[in-house]
Every structure is written in C-alpha cells, then in structure tokens.
Design an enzyme around this catalytic site. Structure first.
Site, PDB file in Angstrom:
ATOM      1  N   ASN A  68       0.869  -1.215  -0.119  1.00 33.27           N
ATOM      2  CA  ASN A  68       0.066  -0.027  -0.098  1.00 33.27           C
ATOM      3  C   ASN A  68       0.930   1.450  -0.010  1.00 33.27           C
ATOM      4  O   ASN A  68       2.165   1.085   0.019  1.00 33.27           O
ATOM      5  CB  ASN A  68      -0.987   0.207   1.291  1.00 33.27           C
ATOM      6  CG  ASN A  68      -0.269  -0.159   2.411  1.00 33.27           C
ATOM      7  OD1 ASN A  68       0.628   0.684   2.831  1.00 33.27           O
ATOM      8  ND2 ASN A  68      -0.503  -1.176   3.219  1.00 33.27           N
ATOM      9  N   ASP A  95      -3.808  -6.087   4.787  1.00 29.68           N
ATOM     10  CA  ASP A  95      -4.766  -7.073   5.472  1.00 29.68           C
ATOM     11  C   ASP A  95      -4.935  -8.340   5.024  1.00 29.68           C
ATOM     12  O   ASP A  95      -5.317  -9.261   5.694  1.00 29.68           O
ATOM     13  CB  ASP A  95      -6.212  -6.672   5.261  1.00 29.68           C
ATOM     14  CG  ASP A  95      -6.607  -5.083   6.069  1.00 29.68           C
ATOM     15  OD1 ASP A  95      -6.008  -5.093   7.266  1.00 29.68           O
ATOM     16  OD2 ASP A  95      -7.234  -4.081   5.611  1.00 29.68           O
ATOM     17  N   LYS A 126       9.661 -16.996  -9.947  1.00 24.92           N
ATOM     18  CA  LYS A 126       8.988 -15.753 -10.782  1.00 24.92           C
ATOM     19  C   LYS A 126       7.916 -16.519 -11.625  1.00 24.92           C
ATOM     20  O   LYS A 126       8.189 -17.290 -12.405  1.00 24.92           O
ATOM     21  CB  LYS A 126       9.918 -14.962 -11.640  1.00 24.92           C
ATOM     22  CG  LYS A 126       9.222 -13.908 -12.267  1.00 24.92           C
ATOM     23  CD  LYS A 126       9.998 -13.040 -13.005  1.00 24.92           C
ATOM     24  CE  LYS A 126       9.341 -12.232 -13.928  1.00 24.92           C
ATOM     25  NZ  LYS A 126      10.100 -11.266 -14.788  1.00 24.92           N
ATOM     26  N   ILE A 178      -2.174  -7.509  14.380  1.00 26.82           N
ATOM     27  CA  ILE A 178      -1.077  -7.274  15.158  1.00 26.82           C
ATOM     28  C   ILE A 178      -1.445  -6.715  16.422  1.00 26.82           C
ATOM     29  O   ILE A 178      -1.244  -7.186  17.465  1.00 26.82           O
ATOM     30  CB  ILE A 178       0.237  -6.709  14.308  1.00 26.82           C
ATOM     31  CG1 ILE A 178       0.452  -7.452  13.146  1.00 26.82           C
ATOM     32  CG2 ILE A 178       1.232  -6.396  15.548  1.00 26.82           C
ATOM     33  CD1 ILE A 178       1.627  -6.710  12.360  1.00 26.82           C
ATOM     34  N   LYS A 231     -11.050  -3.749  18.590  1.00 25.98           N
ATOM     35  CA  LYS A 231      -9.567  -4.298  18.747  1.00 25.98           C
ATOM     36  C   LYS A 231      -9.021  -3.882  20.414  1.00 25.98           C
ATOM     37  O   LYS A 231      -7.864  -4.160  20.598  1.00 25.98           O
ATOM     38  CB  LYS A 231      -8.581  -3.204  17.944  1.00 25.98           C
ATOM     39  CG  LYS A 231      -8.820  -3.579  16.439  1.00 25.98           C
ATOM     40  CD  LYS A 231      -7.663  -3.270  15.591  1.00 25.98           C
ATOM     41  CE  LYS A 231      -8.165  -3.307  14.109  1.00 25.98           C
ATOM     42  NZ  LYS A 231      -7.150  -3.520  13.140  1.00 25.98           N
TER      43      LYS A 231
HETATM   44  N1  CTP Z   1      -3.397  -3.125  12.197  1.00 23.72           N
HETATM   45  C1  CTP Z   1      -2.666  -4.345  12.621  1.00 23.72           C
HETATM   46  N2  CTP Z   1      -2.458  -5.365  12.059  1.00 23.72           N
HETATM   47  C2  CTP Z   1      -3.401  -5.741  10.995  1.00 23.72           C
HETATM   48  C3  CTP Z   1      -4.220  -4.597  10.583  1.00 23.72           C
HETATM   49  C4  CTP Z   1      -4.060  -3.288  11.314  1.00 23.72           C
HETATM   50  O1  CTP Z   1      -1.804  -4.205  13.631  1.00 23.72           O
HETATM   51  N3  CTP Z   1      -3.163  -6.449  10.472  1.00 23.72           N
HETATM   52  C5  CTP Z   1      -3.211  -1.948  13.209  1.00 23.72           C
HETATM   53  C6  CTP Z   1      -2.867  -0.871  12.424  1.00 23.72           C
HETATM   54  O2  CTP Z   1      -1.492  -0.795  12.606  1.00 23.72           O
HETATM   55  C7  CTP Z   1      -3.443   0.335  12.915  1.00 23.72           C
HETATM   56  C8  CTP Z   1      -4.964  -0.253  13.176  1.00 23.72           C
HETATM   57  O3  CTP Z   1      -4.711  -1.763  13.149  1.00 23.72           O
HETATM   58  O4  CTP Z   1      -3.091   0.842  14.261  1.00 23.72           O
HETATM   59  C9  CTP Z   1      -6.065  -0.149  12.321  1.00 23.72           C
HETATM   60  O5  CTP Z   1      -5.702  -0.210  10.882  1.00 23.72           O
HETATM   61  P1  CTP Z   1      -6.659  -0.378   9.908  1.00 23.72           P
HETATM   62  O6  CTP Z   1      -5.906  -0.805   8.523  1.00 23.72           O
HETATM   63  O7  CTP Z   1      -7.164   1.076   9.651  1.00 23.72           O
HETATM   64  O8  CTP Z   1      -7.834  -1.251  10.198  1.00 23.72           O
HETATM   65  P2  CTP Z   1      -8.103  -2.629   9.890  1.00 23.72           P
HETATM   66  O9  CTP Z   1      -8.395  -3.447  11.057  1.00 23.72           O
HETATM   67  O10 CTP Z   1      -7.177  -2.811   8.590  1.00 23.72           O
HETATM   68  O11 CTP Z   1      -9.537  -2.283   9.216  1.00 23.72           O
HETATM   69  P3  CTP Z   1     -10.175  -1.935   7.725  1.00 23.72           P
HETATM   70  O12 CTP Z   1      -9.035  -1.921   6.810  1.00 23.72           O
HETATM   71  O13 CTP Z   1     -11.405  -2.965   7.749  1.00 23.72           O
HETATM   72  O14 CTP Z   1     -10.643  -0.454   8.171  1.00 23.72           O
END
Ligand code: CTP
Length: 405
Positions: A210, A279, A289, A311, A345
C-alpha cells in the site's frame, strides 16, 4: 545526540543591535543538528545583511510578505507549517508588542499568527524599554498565549547602560531551545512503534502493498525519543532514515512484523500501531518468478488471499498489555469507524485520520487527526492540520496524559 537533530527551526530576526548575534544563534543551532531557515524584519536588515544569514543557513532569507520570488520558494503559510519551532532572537520591544496584539502586518508576524507549533522569543532591548509597563504587559500577554520567553539577561548594554534587557547568552538560548523538545514526559518508559507498509510476496519479484510512507510512525518515534522514552521502531519497507537513538528493526511482511512485535513487547509500556499492515497476503508465495504463460488461463491470473494476523489486536489481548494506541485510516465516517476500531480491537486510544484528503494523506508531510480514548466521558479531541512532526509531539503529550500512573 542532541534533541535538536533534524528539528526545523524558523529563526526570526528583528531590528536591534543584538541582531548581529543571530548569526551565532543560527550556527550553534546548526551545530546541534537543527535545520534552520531565517525570516528577517525590514528593521533587522539595517543591522545585519540577509546575505550573511543566507550564506550561513544555506537557504534564501525571507523578508517580505508580498515577495513573489520567496513566496514561490516557500510561502508564509508553508513556512509556518514547516517549522517545528519559531524562535525569534533577538526580539525587539516593538516586535513583541505587535506579536502580543496579534498583528499580521509583515512576514514574521503573519507567520507567527499562522503557526500551529511552539513559538519562543528571546528579548533584547534597552533596560528602560524592558522595564516599561507597556512592555511588561506585552510580556504577560505573550506568556498567556503560550509563547515562551528566553531571557532577557542582566548586564552591560550596547547603549552603555546596565540592567535587564540583554539578549540571553547564545548557549542559554540553544539549551532552552533544546529543552522545549526534550519534554521528559515519557522518561523511563519503553515504547514500541510499528510503521510503514508491509509487503506480501506473490513470488520473488512481486508483492501486494500500500501507499504508506512511514512518515507518521517515524515522527512518533522521534517525538517519543524527545520525550525521554526508550523506543523500538519496527518498520516495514520505507526510504526513511530512522531517528537517532531509536532501535530499528526492519521487516517485510505482516507475519515478520508480528513476530518482531511479539519478541519486543515484554516490558513495553506503550504500543503504537502506526503501520499500514496489509490486511491480506497470498495464500502461497511461490519460489520462482511466475511466468506469463503459466497462469491457469492466458488472460485471468488469480491470486488467492488469506487474512493477515491483526497485530495490534494481538497486543491488546496480552495479559499484561501495554497502553495500546492504534491508527484508523478511513475515507468516510472517520470518527464513527475509528470508535468501532477502539472497541473491536480493545485499544486504549485511537487516532483517526481521513486518508481520502490527498493533502493530508499517506504520502504528505501534513496530517489532521482526531484522537479518541477510553474512560473519560469527554474523550475526543480534534487536532488541526499540522506537520506530521508537530502532530506526533501532540500525540505523545496526549498519551503521556492518559497513561495510567
Ligand atoms: N493493524 C494491525 N494489524 C493488521 C491490521 C491493522 O496491527 N493486520 C493496526 C494498524 O497498525 C492500525 C489499526 O490496526 O493501528 C487499524 O488499521 P486499519 O488498517 O485502519 O484497520 P483494519 O483493521 O485493517 O480495518 P479496515 O481495513 O477494515 O478498516
């Protein structure tokens, strides 16, 4: 290593005989690692030339509000936002009066009006002018506005009189400047921060990722160091230099990041999850490859994805968990979704930002956030747009405030 390393200081120079000392102030701030830009009032140019300060700072000196040339290099609002601190040394009686009253009739006062970060002034004037009731009223007004006063000092003055009004000695100005950044708010605390994106391998040359730049996470690491914490930064791939005195662990994927976090989490007082963790990851990453012709169909390439571990949610579930702070990057219903993340969370604090706005999103240097925490009935605060560095300092202050004793 100094707390001024990489700090952006806008040095304002106003008209008075002590203006010649601003060159030395600039030099000593640079010695401590600060990046210094200079704004001079017209009166200041009667005492020291812009060329001197330009040569020393290595950047154009800003003089006029309506100068199209310097405005096009960096406009007054940009300068105000750029600065981690505005330091006016020397500050004349006239300048302090205008600042106290909120004037915006030249470049320096306008920048001060637009500033979102801290401002400090080092007064320098004749002892009678300093003692004057009007000046003292202005000093009180400036202090009430949260502007810091460095000095003045006592001693022999350029006019031959002796008294209070001399510019504070340069070492003192530099020490107080450094002191503004070294808050000590998190002294003795261990802070673990994740930052940047993660990369999820498809094959040895391709990945899913990303746009996260890592800037906000790195700024928070620097702000936590300034606050006296021991900081471990677990960073996905970024092109950023880690702040000094931070223990950096570089990782690639979400799985790597989770392992690194769990191996560092013991004894940790604060966890801040800033990383934009991918995610999903490919169910399997192949060793060689993938060649075009090998796709199951010649046109459709399908990659099955599986969810990555969450995490921060894992950290928040630990028995003896740290104060856990998450980020919620949203494109709509920002605060509502952020509140949901706080609950789901099990976080202690969540920092919501609207990534749909390009000017404050992933790759920009600025941010506008809303901070929400648990407990208090009045548990939400919106911080105005500011540099990611200033925002980081504010977040650290808020964390220190909400951290259980
Ligand atoms: N986070 C994490 N581990 C993941 C996804 C997110 O630790 N696999 C943490 C990010 O570092 C941030 C928080 O969760 O502090 C929210 O991340 P975000 O990407 O906004 O949330 P998601 O849980 O991925 O929800 P969504 O993408 O559905 O909005």
């Amino acid at each position: 290593m100094s707390t001024l390393t990489n700090k952006r200081i806008l040095l304002g120079v106003t008209g008075g005989i002590a203006a010649y000392k601003s060159a030395e102030v600039l030099r000593r701030l640079q010695d401590q690692g600060a990046d210094v830009r200079v704004v001079m009032t017209r009166a200041a140019t009667e005492f020291i030339t812009p060329l001197t300060l330009q040569a020393l700072s290595g950047h154009p000196v800003h003089l006029d509000l309506l100068d199209t040339e310097t405005e096009s290099v960096m406009g007054h609002i940009e300068l105000a936002r750029w600065a981690d601190l505005i330091l006016i040394a020397p500050a004349s009686a006239n300048f302090m009066a205008r600042l106290a009253q909120g004037h915006g009739d030249d470049l320096l006062t306008t920048i001060c009006l637009a500033a979102l970060g801290p401002i400090a002034v080092a007064p320098a004037m004749n002892q009678g002018m300093w003692a004057n009731a009007a000046t003292q009223e202005n000093v009180t007004a400036l202090e009430q506005q949260g502007i810091k006063l460095f000095g003045p000092d006592q001693g022999l003055q350029a006019c031959g009189e002796t008294g209070l009004g001399r510019l504070l000695d340069i070492e003192g100005i530099v020490d107080l400047t450094a002191g503004l950044f070294a808050t000590g708010l998190l002294t003795g605390k261990k802070v673990l921060i994740t930052a940047g994106p993660t990369q999820e391998a498809i094959d040895p040359v391709r990945y899913i990722s990303n746009h996260s730049s890592g800037k906000q996470g790195y700024s928070l690491a620097a702000a936590a160091i300034d606050a006296g914490a021991e900081v471990v930064l677990i960073s996905g791939p970024t092109s950023l230099e880690p702040p000094d005195r931070v223990k950096i662990r570089r990782v690639i994927s979400a799985d790597d990041m989770q392992r690194a976090v769990m191996s560092e989490i013991a004894e940790c007082d604060i966890f801040i999850g800033v990383a934009a963790v991918a995610d999903f990851k490919p169910v399997q990453s192949v060793d060689q490859k993938i060649k075009k012709g090998e796709a199951p169909s010649n046109q459709v390439m399908r990659i099955d994805l599986i969810e990555n571990p969450d995490i921060i949610a894992g950290v928040a579930q630990l028995d003896s968990r740290p104060f856990t702070v998450g980020f919620a990057a949203e494109t709509e219903n920002v605060v509502t979704y952020a509140r949901r993340k706080l609950e789901k969370k099990n976080l202690d604090m969540v920092i919501a930002n609207d990534v749909s706005d390009q000017s404050i999103g992933f790759n920009s240097d600025e941010n506008r956030i809303t901070v929400i925490w648990r407990g208090d009935p009045d548990n939400e605060i919106q911080l105005p747009v500011a540099s990611k560095r200033n925002i980081a300092a504010r977040i650290i202050e808020l964390i220190a405030e909400k951290l259980p004793a």
